[in-house]
Design a protein around this motif. Sequence first.
Motif, PDB file in Angstrom:
ATOM      1  N   LEU A 263      75.976  46.761 -24.314  1.00  0.00           N
ATOM      2  CA  LEU A 263      76.087  46.672 -23.147  1.00  0.00           C
ATOM      3  C   LEU A 263      77.042  45.691 -22.664  1.00  0.00           C
ATOM      4  O   LEU A 263      77.760  45.751 -21.520  1.00  0.00           O
ATOM      5  CB  LEU A 263      74.744  46.245 -22.641  1.00  0.00           C
ATOM      6  CG  LEU A 263      73.506  47.301 -22.646  1.00  0.00           C
ATOM      7  CD1 LEU A 263      72.083  46.755 -22.774  1.00  0.00           C
ATOM      8  CD2 LEU A 263      73.628  48.168 -21.498  1.00  0.00           C
ATOM      9  N   SER A 264      77.490  44.566 -23.245  1.00  0.00           N
ATOM     10  CA  SER A 264      78.419  43.718 -22.945  1.00  0.00           C
ATOM     11  C   SER A 264      79.814  44.339 -22.995  1.00  0.00           C
ATOM     12  O   SER A 264      80.541  43.941 -22.098  1.00  0.00           O
ATOM     13  CB  SER A 264      78.468  42.265 -23.963  1.00  0.00           C
ATOM     14  OG  SER A 264      77.335  41.696 -23.905  1.00  0.00           O
ATOM     15  N   MET A 265      80.035  45.181 -23.727  1.00  0.00           N
ATOM     16  CA  MET A 265      81.425  45.828 -23.994  1.00  0.00           C
ATOM     17  C   MET A 265      81.268  46.762 -22.618  1.00  0.00           C
ATOM     18  O   MET A 265      82.467  46.930 -22.363  1.00  0.00           O
ATOM     19  CB  MET A 265      81.289  46.692 -25.221  1.00  0.00           C
ATOM     20  CG  MET A 265      81.576  45.950 -26.490  1.00  0.00           C
ATOM     21  SD  MET A 265      81.751  46.749 -28.154  1.00  0.00           S
ATOM     22  CE  MET A 265      81.195  48.331 -28.078  1.00  0.00           C
ATOM     23  N   SER A 266      80.325  47.251 -22.562  1.00  0.00           N
ATOM     24  CA  SER A 266      80.171  48.421 -21.404  1.00  0.00           C
ATOM     25  C   SER A 266      80.422  47.609 -19.963  1.00  0.00           C
ATOM     26  O   SER A 266      81.246  48.133 -19.229  1.00  0.00           O
ATOM     27  CB  SER A 266      78.844  49.365 -21.506  1.00  0.00           C
ATOM     28  OG  SER A 266      78.546  49.643 -20.319  1.00  0.00           O
ATOM     29  N   ILE A 267      80.032  46.532 -19.922  1.00  0.00           N
ATOM     30  CA  ILE A 267      80.276  45.685 -18.553  1.00  0.00           C
ATOM     31  C   ILE A 267      81.675  45.462 -18.299  1.00  0.00           C
ATOM     32  O   ILE A 267      82.080  45.650 -17.404  1.00  0.00           O
ATOM     33  CB  ILE A 267      79.540  44.581 -18.780  1.00  0.00           C
ATOM     34  CG1 ILE A 267      77.823  44.638 -18.628  1.00  0.00           C
ATOM     35  CG2 ILE A 267      79.729  43.379 -17.581  1.00  0.00           C
ATOM     36  CD1 ILE A 267      77.092  43.500 -18.812  1.00  0.00           C
ATOM     37  N   ASP A 268      82.324  45.020 -19.486  1.00  0.00           N
ATOM     38  CA  ASP A 268      83.752  44.586 -19.453  1.00  0.00           C
ATOM     39  C   ASP A 268      84.457  45.880 -19.327  1.00  0.00           C
ATOM     40  O   ASP A 268      85.315  45.924 -18.181  1.00  0.00           O
ATOM     41  CB  ASP A 268      84.347  44.407 -20.929  1.00  0.00           C
ATOM     42  CG  ASP A 268      83.897  42.999 -20.960  1.00  0.00           C
ATOM     43  OD1 ASP A 268      83.190  42.248 -20.198  1.00  0.00           O
ATOM     44  OD2 ASP A 268      83.809  42.360 -22.373  1.00  0.00           O
ATOM     45  N   LYS A 269      84.151  46.942 -19.700  1.00  0.00           N
ATOM     46  CA  LYS A 269      84.810  48.343 -19.582  1.00  0.00           C
ATOM     47  C   LYS A 269      84.914  48.973 -18.117  1.00  0.00           C
ATOM     48  O   LYS A 269      85.667  49.251 -17.458  1.00  0.00           O
ATOM     49  CB  LYS A 269      84.343  49.580 -20.259  1.00  0.00           C
ATOM     50  CG  LYS A 269      84.945  50.598 -19.945  1.00  0.00           C
ATOM     51  CD  LYS A 269      85.019  51.778 -20.960  1.00  0.00           C
ATOM     52  CE  LYS A 269      85.929  52.975 -20.710  1.00  0.00           C
ATOM     53  NZ  LYS A 269      85.446  54.128 -20.937  1.00  0.00           N
ATOM     54  N   VAL A 270      83.588  48.743 -17.504  1.00  0.00           N
ATOM     55  CA  VAL A 270      83.442  49.106 -16.021  1.00  0.00           C
ATOM     56  C   VAL A 270      84.030  48.044 -15.106  1.00  0.00           C
ATOM     57  O   VAL A 270      84.754  48.435 -14.289  1.00  0.00           O
ATOM     58  CB  VAL A 270      81.754  49.134 -15.785  1.00  0.00           C
ATOM     59  CG1 VAL A 270      81.719  49.385 -14.261  1.00  0.00           C
ATOM     60  CG2 VAL A 270      81.314  50.306 -16.471  1.00  0.00           C
ATOM     61  N   MET A 271      84.015  46.834 -15.546  1.00  0.00           N
ATOM     62  CA  MET A 271      84.910  45.861 -14.717  1.00  0.00           C
ATOM     63  C   MET A 271      86.266  46.167 -14.559  1.00  0.00           C
ATOM     64  O   MET A 271      86.889  46.070 -13.841  1.00  0.00           O
ATOM     65  CB  MET A 271      84.408  44.469 -15.307  1.00  0.00           C
ATOM     66  CG  MET A 271      83.921  43.495 -14.181  1.00  0.00           C
ATOM     67  SD  MET A 271      83.780  42.093 -14.613  1.00  0.00           S
ATOM     68  CE  MET A 271      82.323  41.738 -15.528  1.00  0.00           C
ATOM     69  N   MET A 272      86.881  46.234 -15.894  1.00  0.00           N
ATOM     70  CA  MET A 272      88.166  46.876 -16.127  1.00  0.00           C
ATOM     71  C   MET A 272      88.523  48.017 -15.300  1.00  0.00           C
ATOM     72  O   MET A 272      89.670  48.170 -14.591  1.00  0.00           O
ATOM     73  CB  MET A 272      88.760  47.112 -17.611  1.00  0.00           C
ATOM     74  CG  MET A 272      88.390  45.855 -18.546  1.00  0.00           C
ATOM     75  SD  MET A 272      89.730  44.919 -18.200  1.00  0.00           S
ATOM     76  CE  MET A 272      91.095  45.755 -19.283  1.00  0.00           C
ATOM     77  N   GLY A 273      87.737  48.942 -15.292  1.00  0.00           N
ATOM     78  CA  GLY A 273      88.069  50.150 -14.747  1.00  0.00           C
ATOM     79  C   GLY A 273      88.217  49.823 -13.114  1.00  0.00           C
ATOM     80  O   GLY A 273      88.826  50.596 -12.531  1.00  0.00           O
ATOM     81  N   GLU A 274      87.144  49.353 -12.648  1.00  0.00           N
ATOM     82  CA  GLU A 274      87.279  48.620 -11.236  1.00  0.00           C
ATOM     83  C   GLU A 274      88.566  48.166 -10.784  1.00  0.00           C
ATOM     84  O   GLU A 274      89.214  48.470 -10.009  1.00  0.00           O
ATOM     85  CB  GLU A 274      86.430  47.605 -10.960  1.00  0.00           C
ATOM     86  CG  GLU A 274      84.891  48.199 -10.679  1.00  0.00           C
ATOM     87  CD  GLU A 274      85.012  49.485  -9.371  1.00  0.00           C
ATOM     88  OE1 GLU A 274      85.303  48.950  -8.258  1.00  0.00           O
ATOM     89  OE2 GLU A 274      85.123  50.518  -9.621  1.00  0.00           O
TER      90      GLU A 274
END
Length: 274
Positions: free
Chosen positions: A255-266
């Motif tokens: 989930l932590s990796m995924s939060i980073d990914k969604v934030m980066m995508g933004e």
Amino acid sequence: GQERKRKKSGPAKLTFEEIGGQDNAKQELREALDFLIRHEDIKKFGIRPLKGILLTGPPGTGKTLMAKAAAHYTNSVFVAASGSEFVEMYVGVGAGRIRDLFKDARNRAAKENKQNAIIFIDEIDVIGGKREGGQQREYDQTLNQLLTEMDGIYSQDTPRILVIAATNRKEMLDSALLRPGRFDRLIQVDLPDKKGRAHILRLHADNKPLAPDVDLDKIAEETYGFSGAQLESVMNEAAIYTMREEASMITQRHLSMSIDKVMMGERSDRESNT
Ligand code: ATP
């Protein structure tokens, strides 16, 4: 146009329980929808029937979900379109599509034997935006057609039509749209608070295997400013990471990796926009 419209239409089975957070917006919407449900009382008291609701707020906060849940709640047929579908080079085409949209709602209500119809128009600002340079909006045929259709909603007894429109940019709307008898009920759909985020995460975790170490309240704390759509992505990306690792359950690390990914995508979205 028709093709795209159909995709969003169809049976609306979604309920308010499937929308996370948004307690105030849901409550306000349900109260407004009682105008459709209690139509006999509305008549008895001589209350002006409600024709339009405007949902405002940032992208991905669940405005479309709200409109679908509204259709389910009122046992209405649901017909949807997006403002951009009405933008045409040739004069009159957009207005014709508005006419078709209302015709479609009436036909479907008759066919499915329903008394109510909800027409959802996303991105209403595209057709109802203020005109630059003081040009009178009254001359725009597409918007004009929408207002004409809305004025005529109660010329026939049924179906009772309610138009729900959504925009991220309320300040851009022409005031003609917001007059009494048009979109005179405004409901703000904000970014979710921490409790709302936790609720949305739980809803989207429902069909996924979570490891015992997962603390969704903590994830909610770490996702300040995320929309419902972004939270859905967080859960989805975490599941993808988990599957790729051939792990059996989604863990807090995924989930932590995924939060980073969604934030980066933004961030990269924003950069490519400028
Ligand atoms: P836009 O302004 O971009 O059209 P919207 O406000 O209409 O966005 P939706 O299309 O309703 O947003 O939401 C997109 C997706 O994000 C939904 O299909 C759902 O998966 C998720 N989502 C958004 N808000 C919520 C919420 N409050 N609860 C659960 N899921 C949500």
